[in-house]
Design a protein around this motif. Structure first.
Motif, PDB file in Angstrom:
ATOM      1  N   GLU A  42      52.492   7.982  39.280  1.00  0.00           N
ATOM      2  CA  GLU A  42      52.725   7.038  38.614  1.00  0.00           C
ATOM      3  C   GLU A  42      54.031   7.107  38.150  1.00  0.00           C
ATOM      4  O   GLU A  42      54.988   7.873  38.358  1.00  0.00           O
ATOM      5  N   GLY A  43      54.844   5.721  37.700  1.00  0.00           N
ATOM      6  CA  GLY A  43      56.230   6.006  37.392  1.00  0.00           C
ATOM      7  C   GLY A  43      56.421   6.588  36.018  1.00  0.00           C
ATOM      8  O   GLY A  43      55.438   6.430  35.152  1.00  0.00           O
ATOM      9  N   PRO A  44      57.509   7.006  35.901  1.00  0.00           N
ATOM     10  CA  PRO A  44      57.773   7.437  34.356  1.00  0.00           C
ATOM     11  C   PRO A  44      57.570   6.373  33.473  1.00  0.00           C
ATOM     12  O   PRO A  44      58.108   5.033  33.805  1.00  0.00           O
TER      13      PRO A  44
ATOM     14  N   TYR B  89      58.593   7.179  46.097  1.00  0.00           N
ATOM     15  CA  TYR B  89      59.696   6.211  45.625  1.00  0.00           C
ATOM     16  C   TYR B  89      59.448   5.288  44.674  1.00  0.00           C
ATOM     17  O   TYR B  89      58.569   4.779  44.379  1.00  0.00           O
ATOM     18  N   LEU B  90      60.474   5.218  43.759  1.00  0.00           N
ATOM     19  CA  LEU B  90      60.282   4.453  42.556  1.00  0.00           C
ATOM     20  C   LEU B  90      61.534   3.303  42.361  1.00  0.00           C
ATOM     21  O   LEU B  90      62.486   3.517  42.607  1.00  0.00           O
ATOM     22  N   CYS B  91      61.085   2.219  42.088  1.00  0.00           N
ATOM     23  CA  CYS B  91      61.639   1.098  41.469  1.00  0.00           C
ATOM     24  C   CYS B  91      62.143   1.200  40.153  1.00  0.00           C
ATOM     25  O   CYS B  91      61.013   1.502  39.311  1.00  0.00           O
ATOM     26  N   ALA B  92      63.135   0.950  39.490  1.00  0.00           N
ATOM     27  CA  ALA B  92      63.238   0.433  38.069  1.00  0.00           C
ATOM     28  C   ALA B  92      64.132  -0.601  37.879  1.00  0.00           C
ATOM     29  O   ALA B  92      64.992  -0.954  38.619  1.00  0.00           O
ATOM     30  N   TRP B  93      64.086  -1.220  36.409  1.00  0.00           N
ATOM     31  CA  TRP B  93      64.908  -2.220  36.211  1.00  0.00           C
ATOM     32  C   TRP B  93      65.465  -1.648  34.780  1.00  0.00           C
ATOM     33  O   TRP B  93      64.885  -1.111  34.075  1.00  0.00           O
ATOM     34  N   SER B  94      66.722  -2.257  34.367  1.00  0.00           N
ATOM     35  CA  SER B  94      66.993  -2.310  32.921  1.00  0.00           C
ATOM     36  C   SER B  94      67.793  -3.443  32.326  1.00  0.00           C
ATOM     37  O   SER B  94      68.023  -4.083  33.375  1.00  0.00           O
ATOM     38  N   ALA B  95      68.007  -3.657  31.418  1.00  0.00           N
ATOM     39  CA  ALA B  95      68.830  -4.703  30.934  1.00  0.00           C
ATOM     40  C   ALA B  95      70.170  -4.599  31.376  1.00  0.00           C
ATOM     41  O   ALA B  95      70.746  -3.555  31.676  1.00  0.00           O
ATOM     42  N   GLY B 105      58.497   1.163  38.026  1.00  0.00           N
ATOM     43  CA  GLY B 105      57.404   0.484  38.746  1.00  0.00           C
ATOM     44  C   GLY B 105      56.368   1.756  38.803  1.00  0.00           C
ATOM     45  O   GLY B 105      56.806   2.748  38.730  1.00  0.00           O
ATOM     46  N   PRO B 106      55.203   1.368  39.586  1.00  0.00           N
ATOM     47  CA  PRO B 106      54.099   2.327  39.907  1.00  0.00           C
ATOM     48  C   PRO B 106      54.400   3.378  40.825  1.00  0.00           C
ATOM     49  O   PRO B 106      53.750   4.344  41.049  1.00  0.00           O
ATOM     50  N   GLY B 107      55.548   3.019  41.805  1.00  0.00           N
ATOM     51  CA  GLY B 107      55.818   4.074  42.670  1.00  0.00           C
ATOM     52  C   GLY B 107      55.016   3.759  44.150  1.00  0.00           C
ATOM     53  O   GLY B 107      53.796   3.198  44.288  1.00  0.00           O
ATOM     54  N   THR B 108      55.894   4.370  45.179  1.00  0.00           N
ATOM     55  CA  THR B 108      55.344   4.273  46.556  1.00  0.00           C
ATOM     56  C   THR B 108      55.169   5.633  47.149  1.00  0.00           C
ATOM     57  O   THR B 108      56.103   6.227  47.137  1.00  0.00           O
ATOM     58  N   ARG B 109      54.061   6.285  47.382  1.00  0.00           N
ATOM     59  CA  ARG B 109      53.948   7.320  48.160  1.00  0.00           C
ATOM     60  C   ARG B 109      54.042   7.345  49.580  1.00  0.00           C
ATOM     61  O   ARG B 109      53.214   6.316  50.395  1.00  0.00           O
ATOM     62  N   LEU B 110      55.175   7.771  50.117  1.00  0.00           N
ATOM     63  CA  LEU B 110      55.572   7.553  51.591  1.00  0.00           C
ATOM     64  C   LEU B 110      55.467   8.902  52.199  1.00  0.00           C
ATOM     65  O   LEU B 110      56.045   9.986  52.011  1.00  0.00           O
ATOM     66  N   THR B 111      54.649   8.896  53.188  1.00  0.00           N
ATOM     67  CA  THR B 111      54.464  10.294  53.934  1.00  0.00           C
ATOM     68  C   THR B 111      54.789   9.808  55.534  1.00  0.00           C
ATOM     69  O   THR B 111      54.086   8.903  56.114  1.00  0.00           O
ATOM     70  N   VAL B 112      55.730  10.481  55.999  1.00  0.00           N
ATOM     71  CA  VAL B 112      56.322  10.306  57.322  1.00  0.00           C
ATOM     72  C   VAL B 112      55.822  11.381  58.160  1.00  0.00           C
ATOM     73  O   VAL B 112      55.979  12.588  57.963  1.00  0.00           O
ATOM     74  N   THR B 113      54.976  11.031  59.307  1.00  0.00           N
ATOM     75  CA  THR B 113      54.179  12.065  60.142  1.00  0.00           C
ATOM     76  C   THR B 113      55.121  12.373  61.466  1.00  0.00           C
ATOM     77  O   THR B 113      55.614  11.556  61.832  1.00  0.00           O
TER      78      THR B 113
END
Lengths: 116, 113
Positions: A42-44, B89-95, B105-113
């Motif tokens: 999950e995200g922080p 990978y995580l995306c985030a925002w702030s004011a 965000g909830p994140g993306t688990r990327l696996t490169v094979t």
């Protein structure tokens, strides 16, 4: 060179006791400090913050202490609960610097395990 | 209220294939946007941040690029993935101004094979 350090990669605590997570920083321009909680896959999520004009901020079971002279902050969780088991990240920022950019620096995290 | 969406949740890609991860924010205007990567035991590494449309800053040299085609859309891309691009990978925002927290965000688990 790590500007924000969490020297304990893990911490194990009994339910009901106090959890103390520590964080040290080196950049004297940092004036805003945050703690985030992260569960696996999950995200922080933001937990609590403190401005450099204060030395303590409390929110329910969570209290953050800031010692500017020592460049040290800590997060206290009282009482600890099994649901608190997560990775805790400390972050620090120069909130007004960078020409408008706001780029917090994160520590590597401390994994807290609260045993029932 | 503000929400942040990130997709896909998981992705398995072969080495040399392209990548596109998308992040969108709702309920706020002119946010600062961020892409982070979390590798095991390495904490959160900032990859890119953006203070406005078309304004991208990169923190580390790498095989990835980012774009912000709209105010609340942030895209992470690669033309050819490497094994070392695997991670969370995580995306985030702030004011946009002053001391503030980031929302991830909830994140993306990327696996490169």
């Amino acid at each position: 060179d790590q500007q924000v350090k969490q020297n304990s990669p893990s911490l194990s605590v009994q339910e009901g006791r106090i959890s103390i997570l520590n964080c040290d920083y080196t950049n004297s321009m940092f004036d805003y400090f945050l703690w985030y909680k992260k569960y696996p896959a999950e995200g922080p999520t933001f937990l609590i913050s403190i401005s450099s004009i204060k030395d303590k901020n409390e929110d329910g079971r969570f209290t953050v202490f800031l010692n500017k002279s020592a460049k040290h902050l800590s997060l206290h969780i009282v009482p600890s609960q099994p649901g608190d088991s997560a990775v805790y990240f400390c972050a620090a920022a120069d909130s007004w610097g960078g020409g408008g950019s706001y780029i917090p620096t994160f520590g590597r995290g401390t994994s807290l395990i609260v045993h029932p | 209220s503000q929400t942040i969406h990130q997709w896909p949740a998981t992705l398995v890609q072969p080495v040399g294939s392209p990548l596109s991860l998308e992040c969108t924010v709702e309920g706020t205007s002119n946010p600062n946007l961020y892409w982070y990567r979390q590798a095991a035991g390495r904490g959160l590494q900032l990859l890119f941040y953006s203070v406005g449309i078309g304004q991208i800053s990169s923190e580390v040299p790498q095989n990835l690029s980012a774009s912000r085609p709209q105010d609340r859309q942030f895209i992470l891309s690669s033309k050819k993935l490497l094994l070392s691009d695997s991670g969370f990978y995580l995306c985030a925002w702030s004011a946009g101004t002053g001391p503030r927290e980031q929302y991830f965000g909830p994140g993306t688990r990327l696996t490169v094979t």
